[in-house]
Design a protein around this motif. Sequence first.
Motif, PDB file in Angstrom:
ATOM      1  N   MET A   1      25.656  63.715  11.502  1.00  0.00           N
ATOM      2  CA  MET A   1      26.018  62.828  10.246  1.00  0.00           C
ATOM      3  C   MET A   1      24.571  62.905   9.427  1.00  0.00           C
ATOM      4  O   MET A   1      23.367  63.031  10.066  1.00  0.00           O
ATOM      5  N   GLU A   2      25.007  62.968   8.104  1.00  0.00           N
ATOM      6  CA  GLU A   2      23.783  63.280   7.246  1.00  0.00           C
ATOM      7  C   GLU A   2      22.520  62.199   7.239  1.00  0.00           C
ATOM      8  O   GLU A   2      21.555  62.357   7.327  1.00  0.00           O
ATOM      9  N   GLN A   3      23.186  60.769   7.393  1.00  0.00           N
ATOM     10  CA  GLN A   3      22.154  59.819   7.466  1.00  0.00           C
ATOM     11  C   GLN A   3      21.351  59.765   8.677  1.00  0.00           C
ATOM     12  O   GLN A   3      20.088  59.175   8.739  1.00  0.00           O
ATOM     13  N   TYR A   4      21.794  60.472   9.744  1.00  0.00           N
ATOM     14  CA  TYR A   4      20.900  60.575  10.978  1.00  0.00           C
ATOM     15  C   TYR A   4      20.172  61.950  10.973  1.00  0.00           C
ATOM     16  O   TYR A   4      19.914  62.266  12.149  1.00  0.00           O
ATOM     17  N   ASP A   5      19.857  62.634   9.990  1.00  0.00           N
ATOM     18  CA  ASP A   5      19.326  63.662   9.794  1.00  0.00           C
ATOM     19  C   ASP A   5      17.831  63.714   9.670  1.00  0.00           C
ATOM     20  O   ASP A   5      17.293  62.854   8.716  1.00  0.00           O
ATOM     21  N   TYR A   6      16.918  64.052  10.626  1.00  0.00           N
ATOM     22  CA  TYR A   6      15.603  63.785  10.584  1.00  0.00           C
ATOM     23  C   TYR A   6      14.552  64.906  10.513  1.00  0.00           C
ATOM     24  O   TYR A   6      13.556  65.107  11.038  1.00  0.00           O
ATOM     25  N   SER A   7      15.448  66.233   9.927  1.00  0.00           N
ATOM     26  CA  SER A   7      14.438  67.411   9.687  1.00  0.00           C
ATOM     27  C   SER A   7      13.240  67.335   9.034  1.00  0.00           C
ATOM     28  O   SER A   7      12.530  68.247   9.050  1.00  0.00           O
ATOM     29  N   GLN A   8      13.393  66.423   8.150  1.00  0.00           N
ATOM     30  CA  GLN A   8      12.168  66.272   7.142  1.00  0.00           C
ATOM     31  C   GLN A   8      11.119  65.894   7.842  1.00  0.00           C
ATOM     32  O   GLN A   8       9.905  65.944   7.268  1.00  0.00           O
ATOM     33  N   TYR A   9      11.152  65.209   8.991  1.00  0.00           N
ATOM     34  CA  TYR A   9       9.955  64.856   9.992  1.00  0.00           C
ATOM     35  C   TYR A   9       9.616  65.865  10.961  1.00  0.00           C
ATOM     36  O   TYR A   9       8.709  65.606  12.141  1.00  0.00           O
ATOM     37  N   ALA A  10      10.155  67.068  10.897  1.00  0.00           N
ATOM     38  CA  ALA A  10       9.651  68.055  11.962  1.00  0.00           C
ATOM     39  C   ALA A  10       8.211  68.482  12.139  1.00  0.00           C
ATOM     40  O   ALA A  10       7.718  68.671  13.146  1.00  0.00           O
ATOM     41  N   ASN A  11       7.390  68.281  10.920  1.00  0.00           N
ATOM     42  CA  ASN A  11       6.208  68.851  11.074  1.00  0.00           C
ATOM     43  C   ASN A  11       5.253  67.400  10.906  1.00  0.00           C
ATOM     44  O   ASN A  11       4.073  67.690  10.783  1.00  0.00           O
ATOM     45  N   ILE A  12       5.876  66.227  11.108  1.00  0.00           N
ATOM     46  CA  ILE A  12       4.997  65.082  11.328  1.00  0.00           C
ATOM     47  C   ILE A  12       4.833  64.777  12.743  1.00  0.00           C
ATOM     48  O   ILE A  12       5.630  64.527  13.539  1.00  0.00           O
ATOM     49  N   PRO A  13       3.328  64.732  12.981  1.00  0.00           N
ATOM     50  CA  PRO A  13       3.101  64.511  14.665  1.00  0.00           C
ATOM     51  C   PRO A  13       3.229  62.964  14.764  1.00  0.00           C
ATOM     52  O   PRO A  13       3.439  61.996  13.907  1.00  0.00           O
ATOM     53  N   LEU A  14       3.531  62.783  16.173  1.00  0.00           N
ATOM     54  CA  LEU A  14       3.775  61.287  16.371  1.00  0.00           C
ATOM     55  C   LEU A  14       2.504  60.249  16.236  1.00  0.00           C
ATOM     56  O   LEU A  14       2.924  59.192  16.013  1.00  0.00           O
ATOM     57  N   SER A  15       1.529  61.006  16.033  1.00  0.00           N
ATOM     58  CA  SER A  15       0.240  59.892  15.657  1.00  0.00           C
ATOM     59  C   SER A  15       0.339  59.372  14.531  1.00  0.00           C
ATOM     60  O   SER A  15      -0.302  58.542  14.361  1.00  0.00           O
ATOM     61  N   ALA A  16       1.580  59.578  13.704  1.00  0.00           N
ATOM     62  CA  ALA A  16       1.458  59.332  12.179  1.00  0.00           C
ATOM     63  C   ALA A  16       2.126  57.792  12.312  1.00  0.00           C
ATOM     64  O   ALA A  16       1.951  56.961  11.425  1.00  0.00           O
ATOM     65  N   LEU A  17       2.781  57.632  13.737  1.00  0.00           N
ATOM     66  CA  LEU A  17       3.533  56.320  13.641  1.00  0.00           C
ATOM     67  C   LEU A  17       2.576  55.240  14.078  1.00  0.00           C
ATOM     68  O   LEU A  17       1.699  55.330  15.168  1.00  0.00           O
ATOM     69  N   ASN A  18       2.415  53.950  13.368  1.00  0.00           N
ATOM     70  CA  ASN A  18       1.467  53.020  13.645  1.00  0.00           C
ATOM     71  C   ASN A  18       2.128  52.034  14.725  1.00  0.00           C
ATOM     72  O   ASN A  18       3.172  52.255  15.293  1.00  0.00           O
ATOM     73  N   HIS A  19       1.333  50.946  14.842  1.00  0.00           N
ATOM     74  CA  HIS A  19       1.483  50.186  16.068  1.00  0.00           C
ATOM     75  C   HIS A  19       2.890  49.509  16.035  1.00  0.00           C
ATOM     76  O   HIS A  19       3.774  49.311  17.135  1.00  0.00           O
ATOM     77  N   GLY A  20       3.166  49.026  15.058  1.00  0.00           N
ATOM     78  CA  GLY A  20       4.514  48.334  14.439  1.00  0.00           C
ATOM     79  C   GLY A  20       5.526  48.812  14.889  1.00  0.00           C
ATOM     80  O   GLY A  20       6.615  48.386  15.537  1.00  0.00           O
ATOM     81  N   ILE A  21       5.733  50.304  14.488  1.00  0.00           N
ATOM     82  CA  ILE A  21       6.871  51.008  14.824  1.00  0.00           C
ATOM     83  C   ILE A  21       7.013  51.264  16.327  1.00  0.00           C
ATOM     84  O   ILE A  21       8.076  51.200  16.984  1.00  0.00           O
ATOM     85  N   ARG A  22       5.921  51.492  17.121  1.00  0.00           N
ATOM     86  CA  ARG A  22       5.830  51.512  18.761  1.00  0.00           C
ATOM     87  C   ARG A  22       6.432  50.269  19.258  1.00  0.00           C
ATOM     88  O   ARG A  22       7.182  50.415  20.210  1.00  0.00           O
ATOM     89  N   VAL A  23       5.936  49.189  18.768  1.00  0.00           N
ATOM     90  CA  VAL A  23       6.296  47.774  19.364  1.00  0.00           C
ATOM     91  C   VAL A  23       7.862  47.447  19.125  1.00  0.00           C
ATOM     92  O   VAL A  23       8.442  47.282  20.050  1.00  0.00           O
ATOM     93  N   ALA A  24       8.332  47.866  18.036  1.00  0.00           N
ATOM     94  CA  ALA A  24       9.784  47.722  17.598  1.00  0.00           C
ATOM     95  C   ALA A  24      10.573  48.690  18.502  1.00  0.00           C
ATOM     96  O   ALA A  24      11.667  48.136  18.986  1.00  0.00           O
ATOM     97  N   LEU A  25      10.023  49.804  18.590  1.00  0.00           N
ATOM     98  CA  LEU A  25      11.047  50.677  19.590  1.00  0.00           C
ATOM     99  C   LEU A  25      10.833  50.195  21.162  1.00  0.00           C
ATOM    100  O   LEU A  25      11.797  50.238  21.905  1.00  0.00           O
ATOM    101  N   SER A  26       9.674  49.642  21.344  1.00  0.00           N
ATOM    102  CA  SER A  26       9.589  49.145  22.561  1.00  0.00           C
ATOM    103  C   SER A  26      10.664  47.785  22.987  1.00  0.00           C
ATOM    104  O   SER A  26      11.334  47.589  23.999  1.00  0.00           O
ATOM    105  N   ARG A  27      10.769  47.044  22.010  1.00  0.00           N
ATOM    106  CA  ARG A  27      11.734  45.766  21.948  1.00  0.00           C
ATOM    107  C   ARG A  27      12.999  46.498  22.324  1.00  0.00           C
ATOM    108  O   ARG A  27      13.828  45.460  22.828  1.00  0.00           O
ATOM    109  N   TYR A  28      13.548  47.398  21.398  1.00  0.00           N
ATOM    110  CA  TYR A  28      14.871  48.067  21.671  1.00  0.00           C
ATOM    111  C   TYR A  28      15.292  48.532  22.970  1.00  0.00           C
ATOM    112  O   TYR A  28      16.331  48.547  23.865  1.00  0.00           O
TER     113      TYR A  28
END
Length: 399
Positions: A1-28
Motif C-alpha cells: 500500500m502506498e501510504q505505508y511506503d517508507y522507502s524515502q527513509y532508507a538513508n535516514i539513520p535511527l539516531s534521527a528519531l528523538n525521544h518522543g517517537i521512541r516513547v510513543a513506539l514503546s507505549r504501543y
Amino acid sequence: MEQYDYSQYANIPLSALNHGIRVALSRYLTPRRSVPVTSADPQADGRLPDWTGLAELLGFEYQDIENFECKHDPGPVIELLKAYTICRGNSVSKLLEAVKTLERYDVLDDMRFRNGIVRDVTDYNRRQQQQDEVQMYDPIRPLQVPEVTTCSDLHRTDHRANETRIVTTDDVDSFRSGESQQVIYDAFISYDYSDVAFVKQMIKALESDEYKLKLCIDARDLLPGSATYPVTAHLIENRCRRIIIILTPKFLESPACDFQTRFAHSLSPGSRSKKLIPILIKPCLIPAILRHITICDHTKQDLQEWFWERLAKALQAPLDLGPEDYSDEKSLSNLFCPEAPSESGSSIASGPSSASASSSASSGARSSQTKSSNLSSLNSSSGSSSTSNSTRGMKVSHC
C-alpha cells in the motif's frame, strides 16, 4: 500500500528519531501479545506482534531479547531501539517496515506518530545540510560520520555501563552459554611483559591435569578496550583467590605491577590469608611491603624440583579459615592463668583475679621475710625481737 511506503527513509539513520517517537513506539509495543501473526509472509507468520517480534525482525537473538526484558526502566522497547541505533546498516525505513510486517497498523496510522516521524526526519536533514555547508566553507574541519556524532543515546548511557560485568574471555563464553555466574580464578598473575616466557611455563605447569588450577593472565584473558586499573582491582579483590607476584628487576620498574602489588597487600596487610605469593625468578631488591612474606625462590637450582608442587599447594590451601582456627581461647586461658594444685582436698579458683591475688600474696611474703632477716642481723643480741619478726614473716607467707 502506498501510504505505508517508507522507502524515502532508507538513508535516514535511527539516531534521527528523538525521544518522543521512541516513547510513543514503546507505549504501543511494550504490552505483550499472546496471539501470533497469521500471514502469508514467512517473515511475519508465527511472530508475536509486540516488541519481541520487532526485535526478532531487526536481527536480535534470544539472549538479547532476554536482556532487553530485564530493563524495566526505561523499558525493553527503549533498550531495543538503543541497541539497534548502534547497529550497522540501521535506518528508519527498516524499523517502520518491521512494524508493518507485524501488521501493527494501529501504530502506523497514529497521526501523532506519523507527524513525529516526519518532523524528526526533517530536522535531521536540516542539520545535515548545515554540516555540509560548514564543511564546504571550512575545509580544515575533519569529516564526521553522522552515526557517530549524533548518537546521543550511546553517550548518555555510557556512564551507567557496568564495566566489571564482562571483562575476560571466559565471561564472554559464559554469557553466550547462558550462565549467570562469573568465573572465579585461583590466582591473578602480576608480571612484567619481559617475563612472559616464565608465565607461559607457569600456565603449562599449574593448569595441567595434575593440578587443574585456573589462572588469570591479563594478556591472555582480559578483553581489550577495558579500563585497566579498575578492572584489575575488581579481579584481584572479587574474582581471584590469590595474586602471584613475579619478582624481577623489570617488575620493580613497572607502574602497573606496583599498583597491583600495593592493592593486593591492602586487602591482606597481615598476610594471614596468604593472599600474596611472591615468586623470585631473577635476583632483585625485595620491596619493603613483601619482606615479611615467605618468597618462593625459583633462582635456586637445587630447589626447583619442589617448586611447582609448593606453589600449587599454596594456591589450593583454604583462603578463609575462620576465627576458631586463628586462636584457641582455652589455650590462652591456660597459658596466662594456670590452674594451681589443690591442698587438703580443697580446690583453688583459677583465673586472672585469683592469679593476681596469689602473686600479690607471694610478693608480700617475700618482702616480709626480707625485712625479718634484716632485723635479725641488726638485733642479734635481741633474740625475742628476731623471733617475733621471723614469726610474722612466716604468718604472711602462709596467707
